[in-house]
Design an enzyme around this catalytic site. Structure first.
Site, PDB file in Angstrom:
ATOM      1  N   ASN A   9       0.849  -1.187   0.000  1.00  0.00           N
ATOM      2  CA  ASN A   9       0.000   0.000   0.000  1.00  0.00           C
ATOM      3  C   ASN A   9       0.889   1.242   0.000  1.00  0.00           C
ATOM      4  O   ASN A   9       1.495   1.574   1.011  1.00  0.00           O
ATOM      5  CB  ASN A   9      -0.909  -0.024   1.235  1.00  0.00           C
ATOM      6  CG  ASN A   9      -1.776   1.215   1.342  1.00  0.00           C
ATOM      7  OD1 ASN A   9      -1.924   1.973   0.382  1.00  0.00           O
ATOM      8  ND2 ASN A   9      -2.358   1.427   2.504  1.00  0.00           N
ATOM      9  N   HIS A  94      -9.450   1.053   5.160  1.00  0.00           N
ATOM     10  CA  HIS A  94      -8.167   1.234   5.850  1.00  0.00           C
ATOM     11  C   HIS A  94      -8.366   2.176   7.035  1.00  0.00           C
ATOM     12  O   HIS A  94      -9.184   3.095   6.985  1.00  0.00           O
ATOM     13  CB  HIS A  94      -7.124   1.807   4.877  1.00  0.00           C
ATOM     14  CG  HIS A  94      -5.730   1.769   5.416  1.00  0.00           C
ATOM     15  ND1 HIS A  94      -5.256   2.716   6.300  1.00  0.00           N
ATOM     16  CD2 HIS A  94      -4.711   0.891   5.226  1.00  0.00           C
ATOM     17  CE1 HIS A  94      -4.003   2.417   6.622  1.00  0.00           C
ATOM     18  NE2 HIS A  94      -3.654   1.321   5.988  1.00  0.00           N
ATOM     19  N   GLU A 166      -4.975  -5.008  10.666  1.00  0.00           N
ATOM     20  CA  GLU A 166      -3.952  -3.986  10.910  1.00  0.00           C
ATOM     21  C   GLU A 166      -4.192  -3.333  12.268  1.00  0.00           C
ATOM     22  O   GLU A 166      -5.053  -2.464  12.385  1.00  0.00           O
ATOM     23  CB  GLU A 166      -4.024  -2.897   9.829  1.00  0.00           C
ATOM     24  CG  GLU A 166      -3.613  -3.352   8.455  1.00  0.00           C
ATOM     25  CD  GLU A 166      -3.247  -2.157   7.583  1.00  0.00           C
ATOM     26  OE1 GLU A 166      -2.126  -2.132   7.078  1.00  0.00           O
ATOM     27  OE2 GLU A 166      -4.072  -1.245   7.442  1.00  0.00           O
ATOM     28  N   GLY A 234       5.108   1.375   4.456  1.00  0.00           N
ATOM     29  CA  GLY A 234       6.368   2.034   4.094  1.00  0.00           C
ATOM     30  C   GLY A 234       7.389   1.141   3.427  1.00  0.00           C
ATOM     31  O   GLY A 234       8.110   1.572   2.514  1.00  0.00           O
TER      32      GLY A 234
END
Length: 248
Positions: A9, A94, A166, A234
Site C-alpha cells: 500500500n 483502511h 492492521e 512504508g
C-alpha cells in the site's frame, strides 16, 4: 491450502514516473514469487502502473473507491472506472480512511458489494487501537467491524474476500504485534467468518497482517498457522525492501 497474498500500500506517495520506476525494478525481483503480489498506487498512477505490470505476475489495487456507479460525487472514483482499467483489487476500510475521512462500516459494506459487482476483489481492513488492545476488547471490536463490513455476500463472494488485520497502534509506528498476537487475532477473525458463512468459506478466506511489516519480520509471521500474507506500508515503497518481503 490458501495461497499467500502480499500487497504494498503506497498510500499518498509517488508521482507517475516514480511509480513506474519502482514497478520496473520490482518485476525481475518478484517474478518467481510463490504468493500473489499486489501493488496499490494512488488513483493518478493506476493506469501507468497497470500498463507497466502487463505480462508480469504483479496485480494492481486501488486504495479506495466510491460505492455508487456515477454521479455528483466530486473527487470520487467509481468501481466501474476501476473495472474498465483492469484493476484486480481494491483496499477498503483502511484505518486512515476510517479515521481521517470518517468512513463507516456501513459504507465499507456498500463498497465491498460494489467491488464484487464489478469483478474487483476487496481487501477489507480491520484493526484496534492501543487503548482497545490494552482493555482486552480487541476481538469484540474487530468482530463488530467484520460482521458489518462483509455482511450480505454470497458464499462465493465471501470466500474471495481478503481481510487485512492492521492493529492501528502498529501502523507506521515501528511497533508490531508479536507473531502470536497477530495469529491469535487473525484466528478470531476467521472464527467470525465461520459464524457468518460457515467453516468451508472461512477456511478459504485469506487474512493478511499489516502494521510495520519489514523484511526481517515477515518470515516468522508467515510461519504462523493463520497468517496468509501481509499488507505492507512504508516497506513497499522501495523495490528491494518489498521484494524482500514478497520472497520471504
Amino acid at each position: 491450502m490458501r495461497k499467500a497474498i502480499i500487497a504494498g500500500n503506497w498510500k499518498m506517495n509517488k508521482t507517475v514516473d516514480e511509480a513506474v520506476k519502482v514497478v520496473e525494478e520490482l518485476k525481475p525481483l518478484v517474478k518467481d514469487a510463490t504468493c500473489d503480489v499486489v501493488v496499490c498506487p494512488t488513483f493518478v498512477c493506476l493506469d501507468a502502473v497497470k500498463k507497466a505490470t502487463a505480462g508480469s505476475n504483479i496485480k494492481v489495487a486501488a486504495q479506495n473507491m466510491h460505492f455508487e456507479e456515477s454521479g455528483a460525487f466530486t473527487g470520487e472514483v467509481s468501481p466501474g472506472m476501476l473495472e474498465a482499467m483492469g484493476i484486480e483489487y481494491v483496499v477498503l476500510g483502511h484505518s486512515e480512511r476510517r479515521e481521517y475521512f470518517n468512513e463507516t462500516d456501513e459504507a465499507i459494506n456498500k463498497k465491498v458489494k460494489a467491488a464484487f459487482a464489478h469483478n474487483i476483489t476487496p481487501i477489507v481492513c480491520c484493526g484496534e487501537t492501543l487503548e482497545q488492545r490494552e482493555s482486552g476488547v480487541t476481538n469484540n471490536f474487530i468482530a463488530c467491524q467484520i460482521k458489518v463490513d462483509i455482511a450480505g455476500l454470497t458464499k462465493e463472494q465471501a470466500e474471495k474476500v481478503v481481510i487485512a488485520y492492521e492493529p492501528i497502534w502498529a501502523i507506521g509506528t515501528g511497533k508490531t504485534a508479536t507473531k502470536e498476537q497477530a495469529n491469535e487475532t487473525i484466528l478470531a477473525i476467521r472464527n467470525v467468518v465461520v459464524e457468518m458463512y460457515g467453516k468451508e468459506v472461512a477456511d478459504k478466506v485469506r487474512i493478511q497482517y499489516g502494521g510495520s511489516v519489514k523484511p526481517n519480520t515477515i518470515t516468522e509471521q508467515m510461519a504462523m498457522s493463520d497468517i496468509d500474507g501481509a499488507l505492507v506500508g512504508g516497506a513497499s515503497l522501495k523495490a528491494e525492501d518489498f521484494s524482500g518481503i514478497v520472497n520471504y
